[in-house]
Write a protein that holds these residues in place. Structure first.
Motif, PDB file in Angstrom:
ATOM      1  N   ASP A 242      42.587  37.987  44.649  1.00  0.00           N
ATOM      2  CA  ASP A 242      42.441  39.212  45.439  1.00  0.00           C
ATOM      3  C   ASP A 242      43.122  40.407  44.780  1.00  0.00           C
ATOM      4  O   ASP A 242      43.368  41.434  45.435  1.00  0.00           O
ATOM      5  N   ALA A 243      43.407  40.325  43.492  1.00  0.00           N
ATOM      6  CA  ALA A 243      44.127  41.399  42.800  1.00  0.00           C
ATOM      7  C   ALA A 243      43.294  42.674  42.712  1.00  0.00           C
ATOM      8  O   ALA A 243      42.057  42.633  42.682  1.00  0.00           O
ATOM      9  N   ASP A 244      43.982  43.812  42.670  1.00  0.00           N
ATOM     10  CA  ASP A 244      43.357  45.104  42.424  1.00  0.00           C
ATOM     11  C   ASP A 244      43.308  45.304  40.916  1.00  0.00           C
ATOM     12  O   ASP A 244      44.314  45.619  40.279  1.00  0.00           O
ATOM     13  N   TRP A 245      42.123  45.108  40.332  1.00  0.00           N
ATOM     14  CA  TRP A 245      42.015  45.164  38.872  1.00  0.00           C
ATOM     15  C   TRP A 245      42.176  46.578  38.330  1.00  0.00           C
ATOM     16  O   TRP A 245      42.435  46.759  37.140  1.00  0.00           O
ATOM     17  N   GLN A 246      42.058  47.588  39.186  1.00  0.00           N
ATOM     18  CA  GLN A 246      42.344  48.945  38.721  1.00  0.00           C
ATOM     19  C   GLN A 246      43.843  49.117  38.471  1.00  0.00           C
ATOM     20  O   GLN A 246      44.252  49.832  37.550  1.00  0.00           O
ATOM     21  N   GLN A 247      44.664  48.459  39.277  1.00  0.00           N
ATOM     22  CA  GLN A 247      46.107  48.446  39.016  1.00  0.00           C
ATOM     23  C   GLN A 247      46.402  47.691  37.727  1.00  0.00           C
ATOM     24  O   GLN A 247      47.270  48.093  36.939  1.00  0.00           O
ATOM     25  N   LEU A 268      35.563  42.396  33.496  1.00  0.00           N
ATOM     26  CA  LEU A 268      35.718  43.078  32.208  1.00  0.00           C
ATOM     27  C   LEU A 268      34.945  44.391  32.191  1.00  0.00           C
ATOM     28  O   LEU A 268      35.410  45.385  31.598  1.00  0.00           O
ATOM     29  N   GLN A 269      33.801  44.421  32.849  1.00  0.00           N
ATOM     30  CA  GLN A 269      33.031  45.666  32.927  1.00  0.00           C
ATOM     31  C   GLN A 269      33.761  46.712  33.757  1.00  0.00           C
ATOM     32  O   GLN A 269      33.735  47.913  33.446  1.00  0.00           O
ATOM     33  N   GLN A 270      34.451  46.265  34.813  1.00  0.00           N
ATOM     34  CA  GLN A 270      35.264  47.181  35.620  1.00  0.00           C
ATOM     35  C   GLN A 270      36.390  47.796  34.801  1.00  0.00           C
ATOM     36  O   GLN A 270      36.683  48.986  34.907  1.00  0.00           O
ATOM     37  N   LEU A 271      37.020  46.965  33.983  1.00  0.00           N
ATOM     38  CA  LEU A 271      38.197  47.405  33.247  1.00  0.00           C
ATOM     39  C   LEU A 271      37.857  48.389  32.134  1.00  0.00           C
ATOM     40  O   LEU A 271      38.615  49.323  31.875  1.00  0.00           O
TER      41      LEU A 271
END
Length: 338
Positions: A242-247, A268-271
């Motif tokens: 449930d991590a916030d990958w933007q953080q 990976l596409q989000q990052l």
């Protein structure tokens, strides 16, 4: 010692090497195993030496028939026969009581039980048949390192230490087999794998999942229960489901040194990480992630500047239980904190 690579059509030569008391790594559907004649104590001792494996860590015995198990097992309970009929050949290892003196303490770790497995891999079943004996087969890697899912992984760790490797390309599953203890009154999963608790319970009814922590002076009944496992050179951190990958992305941007990231393609596409950070795709879901986990961890060992690896975690259900079991040990229980 020169380590020979055997092709699948060189089974006869690989079997002759095993019969001569040497070590030959072999493929399975899960990971590559380090093979030795299970009835040859001197050969089995070489397995511990090649891997740097603790001597009280018992070895799984690989067979190519139930009849081969019957030569060594004191009894095969009805539940075991049901499971063998459903899952063998396949990714289920079954612990049974054995006849006194049929296998050395080097194989059993001094226990009165042995873990038997019938792998779903035609070249290895042919190898066992040609050798005429069951084969011990712990993962064919340096002890404590990520398990090998290709012949190249084996060669990287054990070249010059073993006589040969039977190369059958990449493995299909990617995490080791489920280990089920049927030597006790209540069946217990000691190590989760691709054959899940639900799969087993659909055949034999209720079983338990092991939560026992093996003490320092205690002999484990199955591999992977006591010692550090699956660890690359860099420190691994699990990133919660449930991590916030933007953080996570912001944290990565603040790091002076490159960081390895292992996640699904969508993450990976989000990052959209810059080239300074190294990434490894875990595919689309927990199935592909389990298949690729060890390969990814090993990939970062080839990048000495990588001192930290963030790896996507999944819910510990179904195959996710096996995936998280391996990832948790690789990370030493450490989660990413921002």
């Amino acid at each position: 010692m020169k380590t020979q690579i055997f092709a699948p059509d060189e089974i006869t030569a690989a079997a002759a090497t095993l019969r001569a008391g040497e070590l030959v790594a072999f493929p399975t559907e899960t990971v590559y195993g380090l093979g030795a004649d299970a009835t040859n104590e001197a050969a089995v001792k070489k397995v511990y030496q090649a891997k740097g494996r603790p001597s009280d860590n018992p070895l799984i015995v690989h067979v190519n028939s139930v009849a081969m198990v019957e030569q060594y097992a004191a009894e095969i309970p009805a539940a075991a026969r049901q499971l063998m009929a459903h899952f063998w050949p396949g990714s289920l290892t079954i612990i049974l009581k054995i006849k006194p003196g049929v296998l050395s303490k080097t194989v059993t770790g001094g226990l009165a039980t042995v873990a038997f497995r019938y792998p779903d891999c035609a070249p290895t079943l042919a190898l066992i048949n040609a050798a005429g004996v069951p084969l011990v087969g712990p993962s064919a890697n340096t002890s404590g390192k990520p398990s090998p899912t290709t012949a190249q992984h084996v060669y990287h760790d054990l070249a010059g230490k073993i006589a040969g490797i039977l190369d059958n390309g990449p493995t299909r599953v990617g995490v080791e087999s489920t280990v089920l203890d049927l030597s006790t009154a209540q069946p217990v999963i000691l190590r989760p794998g691709a054959v899940t608790q639900a799969d087993i319970e659909a055949v034999i009814g209720s079983i338990e999942l092991n939560h026992h922590q093996v003490k320092q002076d205690e002999i484990p009944k199955a591999p992977g229960m006591k010692y550090k496992h699956y660890a690359p050179n860099a420190q691994v951190y699990m990133v919660r489901p449930d991590a916030d990958w933007q953080q996570v992305k912001q944290w990565l941007q603040e790091q002076a040194a490159p960081v390895g990231v292992m996640a699904t393609d969508s993450i990976l596409q989000q990052l959209q990480l810059p080239a300074t950070d190294l990434t490894f795709s875990l595919g689309t879901d927990v199935t592909t992630a389990a298949h690729r986990l060890f390969d990814g961890l090993r990939t970062f060992d080839h990048h000495p500047t990588i001192k930290q690896i963030l790896v996507q975690a999944f819910p510990a259900t179904g195959l996710g239980l096996a995936y998280m079991n391996r990832l948790n040990k690789s990370a030493g229980g450490q989660y990413f904190k921002y």
